[in-house]
Design a protein around this motif. Structure first.
Motif, PDB file in Angstrom:
ATOM      1  N   VAL A 107       9.387   7.758 -13.258  1.00 48.01           N
ATOM      2  CA  VAL A 107       8.505   6.598 -13.386  1.00 48.01           C
ATOM      3  C   VAL A 107       8.914   5.493 -12.416  1.00 48.01           C
ATOM      4  CG1 VAL A 107       7.916   4.687 -14.925  1.00 48.01           C
ATOM      5  CG2 VAL A 107       7.759   7.027 -15.745  1.00 48.01           C
ATOM      6  N   THR A 108      10.209   5.256 -12.301  1.00 52.27           N
ATOM      7  CA  THR A 108      10.692   4.190 -11.419  1.00 52.27           C
ATOM      8  C   THR A 108      10.384   4.490  -9.959  1.00 52.27           C
ATOM      9  OG1 THR A 108      12.453   3.576 -12.963  1.00 52.27           O
ATOM     10  CG2 THR A 108      12.746   2.922 -10.663  1.00 52.27           C
ATOM     11  N   MET A 109      10.594   5.725  -9.542  1.00 56.06           N
ATOM     12  CA  MET A 109      10.322   6.087  -8.155  1.00 56.06           C
ATOM     13  C   MET A 109       8.825   6.105  -7.864  1.00 56.06           C
ATOM     14  SD  MET A 109      13.179   6.422  -6.576  1.00 56.06           S
ATOM     15  CE  MET A 109      12.842   7.342  -5.085  1.00 56.06           C
ATOM     16  N   ALA A 110       8.051   6.677  -8.809  1.00 53.19           N
ATOM     17  CA  ALA A 110       6.621   6.859  -8.563  1.00 53.19           C
ATOM     18  C   ALA A 110       5.823   5.582  -8.751  1.00 53.19           C
ATOM     19  CB  ALA A 110       6.071   7.951  -9.480  1.00 53.19           C
ATOM     20  N   SER A 111       6.195   4.785  -9.753  1.00 50.62           N
ATOM     21  CA  SER A 111       5.378   3.627 -10.110  1.00 50.62           C
ATOM     22  C   SER A 111       5.964   2.300  -9.673  1.00 50.62           C
ATOM     23  CB  SER A 111       5.152   3.604 -11.630  1.00 50.62           C
ATOM     24  OG  SER A 111       4.477   4.769 -12.049  1.00 50.62           O
ATOM     25  N   GLN A 112       7.165   2.294  -9.081  1.00 53.94           N
ATOM     26  CA  GLN A 112       7.744   1.034  -8.624  1.00 53.94           C
ATOM     27  C   GLN A 112       8.170   1.107  -7.162  1.00 53.94           C
ATOM     28  OE1 GLN A 112       8.068  -1.935 -10.688  1.00 53.94           O
ATOM     29  NE2 GLN A 112       8.194  -2.682  -8.593  1.00 53.94           N
ATOM     30  N   ASN A 113       9.072   2.042  -6.834  1.00 55.92           N
ATOM     31  CA  ASN A 113       9.550   2.116  -5.451  1.00 55.92           C
ATOM     32  C   ASN A 113       8.457   2.566  -4.483  1.00 55.92           C
ATOM     33  OD1 ASN A 113      12.230   1.162  -5.467  1.00 55.92           O
ATOM     34  ND2 ASN A 113      12.971   3.081  -6.331  1.00 55.92           N
ATOM     35  N   ALA A 114       7.660   3.554  -4.870  1.00 54.58           N
ATOM     36  CA  ALA A 114       6.601   4.036  -3.979  1.00 54.58           C
ATOM     37  C   ALA A 114       5.567   2.948  -3.683  1.00 54.58           C
ATOM     38  CB  ALA A 114       5.928   5.281  -4.570  1.00 54.58           C
ATOM     39  N   PRO A 115       5.043   2.239  -4.705  1.00 56.41           N
ATOM     40  CA  PRO A 115       4.126   1.126  -4.398  1.00 56.41           C
ATOM     41  C   PRO A 115       4.805   0.011  -3.599  1.00 56.41           C
ATOM     42  CG  PRO A 115       3.903   1.783  -6.685  1.00 56.41           C
ATOM     43  CD  PRO A 115       5.101   2.495  -6.153  1.00 56.41           C
ATOM     44  N   GLY A 116       6.108  -0.197  -3.841  1.00 53.21           N
ATOM     45  CA  GLY A 116       6.819  -1.230  -3.090  1.00 53.21           C
ATOM     46  C   GLY A 116       6.876  -0.925  -1.604  1.00 53.21           C
ATOM     47  N   ILE A 117       7.214   0.311  -1.273  1.00 51.92           N
ATOM     48  CA  ILE A 117       7.236   0.723   0.132  1.00 51.92           C
ATOM     49  C   ILE A 117       5.824   0.704   0.704  1.00 51.92           C
ATOM     50  CG2 ILE A 117       7.731   2.630   1.696  1.00 51.92           C
ATOM     51  CD1 ILE A 117      10.219   1.218   0.633  1.00 51.92           C
ATOM     52  N   ALA A 118       4.851   1.145  -0.104  1.00 50.80           N
ATOM     53  CA  ALA A 118       3.455   1.145   0.350  1.00 50.80           C
ATOM     54  C   ALA A 118       2.975  -0.273   0.642  1.00 50.80           C
ATOM     55  CB  ALA A 118       2.556   1.791  -0.708  1.00 50.80           C
ATOM     56  N   THR A 119       3.429  -1.241  -0.138  1.00 58.36           N
ATOM     57  CA  THR A 119       3.050  -2.636   0.082  1.00 58.36           C
ATOM     58  C   THR A 119       3.539  -3.122   1.439  1.00 58.36           C
ATOM     59  OG1 THR A 119       3.090  -3.112  -2.288  1.00 58.36           O
ATOM     60  CG2 THR A 119       3.277  -4.990  -0.800  1.00 58.36           C
ATOM     61  N   LEU A 120       4.787  -2.812   1.762  1.00 55.84           N
ATOM     62  CA  LEU A 120       5.335  -3.199   3.063  1.00 55.84           C
ATOM     63  C   LEU A 120       4.555  -2.556   4.204  1.00 55.84           C
ATOM     64  CD1 LEU A 120       9.122  -2.978   2.163  1.00 55.84           C
ATOM     65  CD2 LEU A 120       8.002  -5.010   3.077  1.00 55.84           C
ATOM     66  N   LYS A 121       4.275  -1.266   4.072  1.00 57.18           N
ATOM     67  CA  LYS A 121       3.555  -0.560   5.133  1.00 57.18           C
ATOM     68  C   LYS A 121       2.111  -1.038   5.242  1.00 57.18           C
ATOM     69  CE  LYS A 121       6.309   3.642   5.416  1.00 57.18           C
ATOM     70  NZ  LYS A 121       6.292   5.115   5.539  1.00 57.18           N
ATOM     71  N   ALA A 122       1.507  -1.353   4.106  1.00 62.23           N
ATOM     72  CA  ALA A 122       0.120  -1.818   4.129  1.00 62.23           C
ATOM     73  C   ALA A 122      -0.014  -3.163   4.826  1.00 62.23           C
ATOM     74  CB  ALA A 122      -0.429  -1.917   2.701  1.00 62.23           C
ATOM     75  N   HIS A 123       1.079  -3.916   4.905  1.00 61.84           N
ATOM     76  CA  HIS A 123       1.068  -5.203   5.597  1.00 61.84           C
ATOM     77  C   HIS A 123       1.559  -5.096   7.037  1.00 61.84           C
ATOM     78  CE1 HIS A 123       0.589  -6.809   1.515  1.00 61.84           C
ATOM     79  NE2 HIS A 123       0.133  -7.898   2.100  1.00 61.84           N
ATOM     80  N   GLY A 124       1.699  -3.865   7.511  1.00 61.73           N
ATOM     81  CA  GLY A 124       2.054  -3.663   8.907  1.00 61.73           C
ATOM     82  C   GLY A 124       3.538  -3.611   9.199  1.00 61.73           C
ATOM     83  N   TYR A 125       4.377  -3.599   8.177  1.00 66.70           N
ATOM     84  CA  TYR A 125       5.817  -3.509   8.400  1.00 66.70           C
ATOM     85  C   TYR A 125       6.257  -2.051   8.410  1.00 66.70           C
ATOM     86  CZ  TYR A 125       5.702  -8.487   7.312  1.00 66.70           C
ATOM     87  OH  TYR A 125       5.417  -9.830   7.319  1.00 66.70           O
ATOM     88  N   ASN A 126       7.342  -1.785   9.106  1.00 61.75           N
ATOM     89  CA  ASN A 126       7.892  -0.432   9.163  1.00 61.75           C
ATOM     90  C   ASN A 126       9.302  -0.458   8.580  1.00 61.75           C
ATOM     91  OD1 ASN A 126       8.156   2.296   9.755  1.00 61.75           O
ATOM     92  ND2 ASN A 126       8.911   1.902  11.833  1.00 61.75           N
ATOM     93  N   PRO A 127       9.420  -0.471   7.273  1.00 64.40           N
ATOM     94  CA  PRO A 127      10.722  -0.683   6.642  1.00 64.40           C
ATOM     95  C   PRO A 127      11.630   0.540   6.752  1.00 64.40           C
ATOM     96  CG  PRO A 127       9.083  -0.154   4.986  1.00 64.40           C
ATOM     97  CD  PRO A 127       8.344  -0.275   6.292  1.00 64.40           C
ATOM     98  N   PRO A 128      12.941   0.338   6.793  1.00 61.67           N
ATOM     99  CA  PRO A 128      13.899   1.451   6.752  1.00 61.67           C
ATOM    100  C   PRO A 128      13.982   1.967   5.319  1.00 61.67           C
ATOM    101  CG  PRO A 128      15.072  -0.629   6.828  1.00 61.67           C
ATOM    102  CD  PRO A 128      13.613  -0.964   6.912  1.00 61.67           C
ATOM    103  N   VAL A 129      13.120   2.895   4.978  1.00 60.54           N
ATOM    104  CA  VAL A 129      12.920   3.301   3.582  1.00 60.54           C
ATOM    105  C   VAL A 129      14.219   3.752   2.924  1.00 60.54           C
ATOM    106  CG1 VAL A 129      11.702   4.890   2.064  1.00 60.54           C
ATOM    107  CG2 VAL A 129      10.537   3.931   4.063  1.00 60.54           C
ATOM    108  N   SER A 130      14.945   4.647   3.571  1.00 58.71           N
ATOM    109  CA  SER A 130      16.159   5.182   2.964  1.00 58.71           C
ATOM    110  C   SER A 130      17.187   4.096   2.704  1.00 58.71           C
ATOM    111  CB  SER A 130      16.761   6.266   3.865  1.00 58.71           C
ATOM    112  OG  SER A 130      15.886   7.370   3.957  1.00 58.71           O
ATOM    113  N   SER A 131      17.333   3.168   3.639  1.00 58.53           N
ATOM    114  CA  SER A 131      18.312   2.094   3.475  1.00 58.53           C
ATOM    115  C   SER A 131      17.929   1.178   2.314  1.00 58.53           C
ATOM    116  CB  SER A 131      18.419   1.269   4.760  1.00 58.53           C
ATOM    117  OG  SER A 131      18.954   2.048   5.805  1.00 58.53           O
ATOM    118  N   LEU A 132      16.656   0.833   2.222  1.00 58.30           N
ATOM    119  CA  LEU A 132      16.212  -0.045   1.144  1.00 58.30           C
ATOM    120  C   LEU A 132      16.424   0.603  -0.219  1.00 58.30           C
ATOM    121  CD1 LEU A 132      12.894  -1.597   2.525  1.00 58.30           C
ATOM    122  CD2 LEU A 132      15.233  -2.459   2.706  1.00 58.30           C
TER     123      LEU A 132
END
Length: 392
Positions: free
Chosen positions: A223-248
Motif C-alpha cells: 500500500v505504501t509503495m503503490a499508493s504513496q511513493n508511486a504517486p509521489g514520484i509521478a507528481t514530480l515527473k508530471a511537473h517536469g522534474y526528473n528525480p533520482p528515484v532510487s536515491s529518494l
C-alpha cells in the motif's frame, strides 16, 4: 549559498505552510487512530507525531537542497488507514516490528533500483492522469464548501480570483488571509484550550511475529509503495522534474527505519502536499520552486517539536477553510495534469481510464485507487498499442 537564499521567497514560505497545514489537517486524525489501534498511550502518540514531524522535516529540507528539486515527504496516509483496521489485537511491540519489516522492504527496493526501473515503463500521460485523479477530490471539495459555509468559501473564491487578476504570485496567501478574517468574524477558529507541549519519543522494543509480518507487514509495504511513493514520484515527473528515484526512496526509507522504534512508522515521497509546492504561484521558474519544499520542511520540524499538539492546533481551523484553500492552491496543478494526460491522442484512452479509476476512490485487496488506476491505465495502454501495431 547566496543563490539559494535568493530563491527563498515569501511565496515559497506560504506554499510550504499551506502544504504542511493540508497534510496535518487531512490525515492527522488517521495517525491518532493508527497509534491507538497499536495500543499506544497518549504520551506515545505524541512521540509518534514528534518523530514523524522531525523525519519529514529533515528529509524535505535535505533532499530538496541537495537535488534542487521540490521534494516534500510525508507519512503514508493509505498505510496509516490500513493500520487502523489491521492493528487492533496486535501488541505495540509487534506493530513496531511490522514498521521495521515493511520499511526494510522499501529500502531494499530503493537500493536495488527496482522501483526506479518500474517507473520507467509508466508513460508520462498515465502519471499525469493518476495525479489528476488523486487531486480531483480536493478541487471538488473547494467548491462543495460553498454549500456548507457560503460566506467563508465564497469570500475565499472571490479573493482568489481578484488576486489572480491583480497579484497572481500572492494569490494563495491573500486567499488564506481572507479565509482567516471571515472565519474569525464567524467565531469559527477554536483556539481556546490549545497548548503547545513537547512530546518525548519513547523507544519500543520491536517484536517480529510471522503472522503480523505476513498479514500486516506485506500489505502495508504494498500500500505504501503503490499508493504513496508511486504517486509521489509521478507528481514530480508530471511537473517536469526528473528525480533520482532510487536515491529518494532509499533516503526516506533509511530515515523511517531509524525512527521506526520510536513510532515513526514511515517517511515517503509526498504527492498532494508536494503538488502545492510546485505550482506557478510558488515561482515562475520551476528550478527555483524547491525552496517551497524547504519551507515545508521547516514547518514540519516545528510541528515535530510540539508533537500531537500541533495537529490539534491545525484542527482549530474550520473544515471549509482547509478544503477551500487546498483546492484553490491545487487548481493549476489539476489543470496542468489533465492537459499533459490528454495531450497525446494515442495515450488518451489509457489516460482517461487511469484518471477515472484513481478518482473513483475504490479499494481492492487493501490497495488504494491510485495503484489500480495505474494498473487499469497500463492494461488499456498496452492492449490498445498492441491492437494498433497489429492493424498496421
Amino acid at each position: 549559498m547566496t543563490s539559494r537564499l535568493k530563491d527563498f521567497t515569501f511565496s515559497a514560505v506560504i506554499a510550504g505552510f499551506v502544504a504542511v497545514m493540508v497534510g496535518y489537517t487531512s490525515s492527522a486524525a488517521i495517525i491518532f487512530q493508527a497509534a491507538e489501534a497499536a495500543g499506544a498511550s497518549v504520551a506515545q502518540i505524541g512521540g509518534w507525531l514528534t518523530m514523524l514531524g522531525l523525519g519529514m522535516g529533515v528529509t524535505s529540507i535535505g533532499l530538496s537542497l541537495w537535488y534542487r528539486t521540490p521534494v516534500v515527504t510525508a507519512w503514508s496516509t493509505p498505510g496509516a488507514a490500513l493500520l487502523v483496521t489491521s492493528l487492533p489485537g496486535t501488541s505495540i511491540n509487534d506493530a513496531i516490528g511490522v514498521f521495521i519489516f515493511a520499511t526494510g522492504l522499501i529500502l531494499l527496493c530503493g537500493v536495488t533500483g527496482l522501483f526506479a526501473r518500474l517507473m520507467q515503463y509508466i508513460p508520462q500521460a498515465l502519471s499525469a492522469a493518476m495525479l489528476g485523479g488523486i487531486l480531483l477530490r480536493f478541487g471538488l471539495d473547494a467548491f462543495t464548501s460553498l454549500q456548507s459555509n457560503f460566506p467563508l468559501a465564497g469570500a475565499m473564491c472571490l479573493a482568489y480570483l481578484l488576486a489572480r487578476r491583480l497579484l497572481p504570485r500572492y494569490a494563495i496567501v491573500l486567499t488564506l488571509a481572507a479565509g482567516l478574517i471571515v472565519a474569525a468574524w464567524q467565531g469559527d477558529i477554536a483556539l481556546q484550550g490549545q497548548t503547545l507541549t513537547f512530546a518525548t519519543p519513547e523507544f519500543v522494543m520491536p517484536h517480529f511475529s510471522l503472522a503480523a509480518l505476513l498479514g500486516i507487514g506485506i500489505p502495508f509495504f504494498v500500500v505504501t509503495m503503490a499508493s504513496q511513493n508511486a504517486p509521489g514520484i509521478a507528481t514530480l515527473k508530471a511537473h517536469g522534474y526528473n528525480p533520482p528515484v532510487s536515491s529518494l526512496i532509499s533516503w526516506t526509507a533509511l530515515v523511517a527505519l531509524i525512527l521506526a522504534p520510536f513510532g515513526g512508522f514511515t517517511v515517503c515521497i509526498a504527492a498532494i502536499t508536494a503538488a502545492i509546492c510546485m505550482g506557478e504561484d510558488v515561482h515562475p521558474d520551476p528550478k527555483k520552486r524547491y525552496m517551497a519544499a524547504v519551507a515545508a520542511g521547516g514547518f514540519y520540524l516545528l510541528a515535530g517539536l510540539f508533537g500531537g499538539s500541533i495537529g490539534m492546533l491545525f484542527t482549530a481551523l474550520p473544515t471549509p477553510l482547509i478544503h477551500t484553500i487546498a483546492g484553490l492552491a491545487l487548481l493549476g496543478t489539476i489543470s496542468g495534469s489533465l492537459h499533459r494526460a490528454l495531450a497525446e491522442e494515442s495515450q488518451r484512452d489509457a489516460a482517461i481510464v487511469t484518471f477515472l479509476i484513481t478518482a473513483s476512490g475504490l479499494s481492492l485487496l487493501g490497495v488504494g485507487s491510485a495503484f489500480w488506476g495505474l494498473v487499469g491505465g497500463l492494461i488499456t495502454h498496452f492492449i490498445l498499442r498492441y491492437s494498433r501495431q497489429k492493424a498496421t
